[in-house]
Design an enzyme around this catalytic site. Sequence first.
Site, PDB file in Angstrom:
ATOM      1  N   HIS A   1      26.031  63.162  44.572  1.00  0.00           N
ATOM      2  CA  HIS A   1      24.837  64.154  45.047  1.00  0.00           C
ATOM      3  C   HIS A   1      23.441  63.569  44.732  1.00  0.00           C
ATOM      4  O   HIS A   1      23.174  63.406  43.608  1.00  0.00           O
ATOM      5  CB  HIS A   1      25.158  65.751  44.529  1.00  0.00           C
ATOM      6  CG  HIS A   1      24.372  66.652  44.958  1.00  0.00           C
ATOM      7  ND1 HIS A   1      24.822  67.823  45.598  1.00  0.00           N
ATOM      8  CD2 HIS A   1      22.934  66.706  45.194  1.00  0.00           C
ATOM      9  CE1 HIS A   1      23.991  68.583  45.888  1.00  0.00           C
ATOM     10  NE2 HIS A   1      22.749  68.193  45.940  1.00  0.00           N
TER      11      HIS A   1
ATOM     12  N   HIS B   1      20.299  62.450  43.790  1.00  0.00           N
ATOM     13  CA  HIS B   1      19.450  63.136  42.153  1.00  0.00           C
ATOM     14  C   HIS B   1      18.570  61.891  42.084  1.00  0.00           C
ATOM     15  O   HIS B   1      18.588  60.650  42.224  1.00  0.00           O
ATOM     16  CB  HIS B   1      20.109  63.600  41.082  1.00  0.00           C
ATOM     17  CG  HIS B   1      21.344  62.521  40.935  1.00  0.00           C
ATOM     18  ND1 HIS B   1      22.159  62.234  41.481  1.00  0.00           N
ATOM     19  CD2 HIS B   1      21.139  61.599  39.766  1.00  0.00           C
ATOM     20  CE1 HIS B   1      23.118  61.291  40.861  1.00  0.00           C
ATOM     21  NE2 HIS B   1      22.327  61.056  39.720  1.00  0.00           N
TER      22      HIS B   1
HETATM   23  P1  DGP Z   1      23.855  59.072  37.564  1.00  0.00           P
HETATM   24  O1  DGP Z   1      24.479  58.093  36.662  1.00  0.00           O
HETATM   25  O2  DGP Z   1      22.368  58.478  38.198  1.00  0.00           O
HETATM   26  O3  DGP Z   1      24.762  59.346  38.782  1.00  0.00           O
HETATM   27  O4  DGP Z   1      23.363  60.335  36.974  1.00  0.00           O
HETATM   28  C1  DGP Z   1      23.952  61.354  36.798  1.00  0.00           C
HETATM   29  C2  DGP Z   1      23.571  62.191  35.517  1.00  0.00           C
HETATM   30  O5  DGP Z   1      24.096  63.503  35.775  1.00  0.00           O
HETATM   31  C3  DGP Z   1      23.711  61.430  34.338  1.00  0.00           C
HETATM   32  O6  DGP Z   1      22.338  61.328  33.801  1.00  0.00           O
HETATM   33  C4  DGP Z   1      24.347  62.988  33.612  1.00  0.00           C
HETATM   34  C5  DGP Z   1      23.988  63.749  34.183  1.00  0.00           C
HETATM   35  N1  DGP Z   1      25.122  64.896  34.227  1.00  0.00           N
HETATM   36  C6  DGP Z   1      26.335  64.624  34.513  1.00  0.00           C
HETATM   37  N2  DGP Z   1      27.105  65.951  34.519  1.00  0.00           N
HETATM   38  C7  DGP Z   1      26.221  66.739  34.086  1.00  0.00           C
HETATM   39  C8  DGP Z   1      26.319  68.506  33.872  1.00  0.00           C
HETATM   40  O7  DGP Z   1      27.475  68.923  34.022  1.00  0.00           O
HETATM   41  N3  DGP Z   1      25.118  68.935  33.699  1.00  0.00           N
HETATM   42  C9  DGP Z   1      23.826  68.302  33.482  1.00  0.00           C
HETATM   43  N4  DGP Z   1      22.987  68.923  33.163  1.00  0.00           N
HETATM   44  N5  DGP Z   1      23.896  66.835  33.800  1.00  0.00           N
HETATM   45  C10 DGP Z   1      24.752  66.284  34.055  1.00  0.00           C
END
Ligand code: DGP
Length: 112
Positions: free
Chosen positions: A96, A98
């Site tokens: 998604h 980000h």
């Molecule tokens: P990427 O690896 O660029 O797809 O980053 C995904 C990010 O999402 C990673 O830094 C950790 C974060 N993340 C994964 N699961 C969760 C969650 O359940 N809550 C939050 N706040 N962040 C999450």
Amino acid sequence: MDCLFCKIIAGEIPSTKVYEDDECLAFRDIAPQAPTHILIIPKKHIGGVDEITEENAAVVAHIFTKIPEIARKEGLTDGYRVVSNVGKNGCQSVRHLHFHILGGKQLGDSMV
Ligand code: DGP
């Protein structure tokens, strides 16, 4: 759709929100890699930078007006980094779109 960030937007998974409007949500990363580590996402599902098109790009421009506002509110006066990982080689773990906002310390000068 089984999307973690869509569940965060729907409130099905809790998050620490730092900004929200009709189009986007910003919340703290669960595994911060810097003293300030915020993710900002469109509310309408876009898989990643590789799915940005002329049709859906307005929300990306909107997000990029909110990033400096959030950074200012977070006190990132000495700068910060905005990163978006894309696909397998980019190590994108959540499909998604980000943008990571990373700051609060002197970051490394290497991107890879
Ligand atoms: P990427 O690896 O660029 O797809 O980053 C995904 C990010 O999402 C990673 O830094 C950790 C974060 N993340 C994964 N699961 C969760 C969650 O359940 N809550 C939050 N706040 N962040 C999450």
